[in-house]
Motif scaffolding. Sequence first.
Motif, PDB file in Angstrom:
ATOM      1  N   SER A  23       0.835  -1.201   0.000  1.00 43.33           N
ATOM      2  CA  SER A  23       0.000   0.000   0.000  1.00 43.33           C
ATOM      3  C   SER A  23       0.869   1.250   0.000  1.00 43.33           C
ATOM      4  O   SER A  23       2.030   1.231   0.421  1.00 43.33           O
ATOM      5  CB  SER A  23      -0.925   0.004   1.217  1.00 43.33           C
ATOM      6  OG  SER A  23      -0.175  -0.045   2.408  1.00 43.33           O
ATOM      7  N   ARG A  32      -2.073  -2.020  -4.878  1.00 45.97           N
ATOM      8  CA  ARG A  32      -1.750  -2.602  -3.571  1.00 45.97           C
ATOM      9  C   ARG A  32      -1.345  -4.061  -3.706  1.00 45.97           C
ATOM     10  O   ARG A  32      -0.443  -4.533  -3.036  1.00 45.97           O
ATOM     11  CB  ARG A  32      -2.974  -2.501  -2.650  1.00 45.97           C
ATOM     12  CG  ARG A  32      -2.730  -3.097  -1.274  1.00 45.97           C
ATOM     13  CD  ARG A  32      -3.989  -3.160  -0.431  1.00 45.97           C
ATOM     14  NE  ARG A  32      -4.646  -1.877  -0.324  1.00 45.97           N
ATOM     15  CZ  ARG A  32      -5.639  -1.644   0.526  1.00 45.97           C
ATOM     16  NH1 ARG A  32      -6.077  -2.606   1.312  1.00 45.97           N
ATOM     17  NH2 ARG A  32      -6.217  -0.471   0.581  1.00 45.97           N
ATOM     18  N   LEU A 236      -9.467   0.090  -3.970  1.00 38.25           N
ATOM     19  CA  LEU A 236      -9.872  -1.286  -3.716  1.00 38.25           C
ATOM     20  C   LEU A 236     -11.361  -1.326  -3.399  1.00 38.25           C
ATOM     21  O   LEU A 236     -11.854  -0.537  -2.594  1.00 38.25           O
ATOM     22  CB  LEU A 236      -9.071  -1.831  -2.535  1.00 38.25           C
ATOM     23  CG  LEU A 236      -9.279  -3.293  -2.158  1.00 38.25           C
ATOM     24  CD1 LEU A 236      -8.737  -4.209  -3.244  1.00 38.25           C
ATOM     25  CD2 LEU A 236      -8.604  -3.584  -0.823  1.00 38.25           C
ATOM     26  N   ALA A 252      -7.484  -6.928  -5.508  1.00 33.31           N
ATOM     27  CA  ALA A 252      -6.161  -6.444  -5.102  1.00 33.31           C
ATOM     28  C   ALA A 252      -5.280  -5.964  -6.249  1.00 33.31           C
ATOM     29  O   ALA A 252      -4.496  -5.028  -6.081  1.00 33.31           O
ATOM     30  CB  ALA A 252      -5.437  -7.533  -4.325  1.00 33.31           C
ATOM     31  N   HIS A 254      -6.099  -4.459  -8.981  1.00 31.36           N
ATOM     32  CA  HIS A 254      -6.835  -3.513  -9.833  1.00 31.36           C
ATOM     33  C   HIS A 254      -5.931  -2.385 -10.320  1.00 31.36           C
ATOM     34  O   HIS A 254      -4.924  -2.046  -9.680  1.00 31.36           O
ATOM     35  CB  HIS A 254      -8.014  -2.923  -9.058  1.00 31.36           C
ATOM     36  CG  HIS A 254      -7.604  -1.980  -7.953  1.00 31.36           C
ATOM     37  ND1 HIS A 254      -7.347  -0.640  -8.165  1.00 31.36           N
ATOM     38  CD2 HIS A 254      -7.398  -2.184  -6.630  1.00 31.36           C
ATOM     39  CE1 HIS A 254      -7.008  -0.062  -7.031  1.00 31.36           C
ATOM     40  NE2 HIS A 254      -7.026  -0.979  -6.075  1.00 31.36           N
ATOM     41  N   GLU A 268     -14.133  -2.930   2.395  1.00 30.17           N
ATOM     42  CA  GLU A 268     -12.971  -3.814   2.277  1.00 30.17           C
ATOM     43  C   GLU A 268     -13.172  -5.115   3.046  1.00 30.17           C
ATOM     44  O   GLU A 268     -12.680  -6.170   2.632  1.00 30.17           O
ATOM     45  CB  GLU A 268     -11.723  -3.085   2.767  1.00 30.17           C
ATOM     46  CG  GLU A 268     -10.436  -3.831   2.520  1.00 30.17           C
ATOM     47  CD  GLU A 268      -9.202  -2.999   2.820  1.00 30.17           C
ATOM     48  OE1 GLU A 268      -8.118  -3.592   3.015  1.00 30.17           O
ATOM     49  OE2 GLU A 268      -9.320  -1.748   2.863  1.00 30.17           O
TER      50      GLU A 268
END
Length: 289
Positions: A23, A32, A236, A252, A254, A268
């Motif tokens: 992150s 991430r 996310l 994750a 993306h 999340e």
Amino acid sequence: MTDRAVVVVRAGALTTVQDLGRSGYAHLGVPRSGALDPAAVRLVNRLVGNPETAAVLETTVDGCALRPRRTVTVAVGGAPCPVRVDGHPAAWGTAVRVPAGSVLEIGAATRGLRAYVAIGGGVDVAPVLGSRSTDLLSGLGPPPAAEETVLPLGPDTATAVRGSVDAPPWPGPPDELVLRVRFGPRDDWFTAAALRTLVTRAYRVSSASNRIGLRLEGPALERALRGELASEGMVLGAVQVPPDGRPVVFLADHPTTGGYPVVGVVREADLGAAAQAVPGTPVRFTPVR
């Protein structure tokens, strides 16, 4: 040649190294990434005495097989699956001792999609931007495992009592996936009827889903605006709607930017279950503030 390593005997459909992700680098265009089911990763790491941040193996659908060069402690969690050592049944969801030279076989998931394999000491590949995770979109981190891949292990310091877990058992893959969604930032690009459709109609997980996003089959969402957006940041859990009107929930790996409108963002905490939802699983969105 170090003996603190495991050799991949069978790679399976897709086996990657994953930890809790990298992150803080979205401004550089870096996703991430990390394990799609982080709760399962934390659990299996605790079972073998690793820090929760240690890197593990994430398998997809049909598992993998490994041969350690020295005796190791292993725990398999996430999607329930058969576990064998040299052909003999071994326990799933608890710490197992695997002798040097033996073959640890993680079989096909009996429910869900992704199993997680923690090994005492953690998978010690070189970190990139603070994470050992494989990112399929950007290509950062180690490549997906292949036969004869040698994966180094870190020192087995056993930071906790093996097999001692301070959390309830993993809940298992969902029969129905319920995703809590907060509308915005581009919900005004859709008609009021489309917003009602999203939270009242049934969707199903598409077989085209992957680590980048959960693609859904079901009713299309009608736009109120017909133009195109300039690319903007993606987070996310973003529910992006491409031109066909079928929502995609970003996972994750993306992209960090995108030009299709985002109708809402899924909490999340619900995304671990999304990672285990097999194609055909019913999906229901429920609105939250």
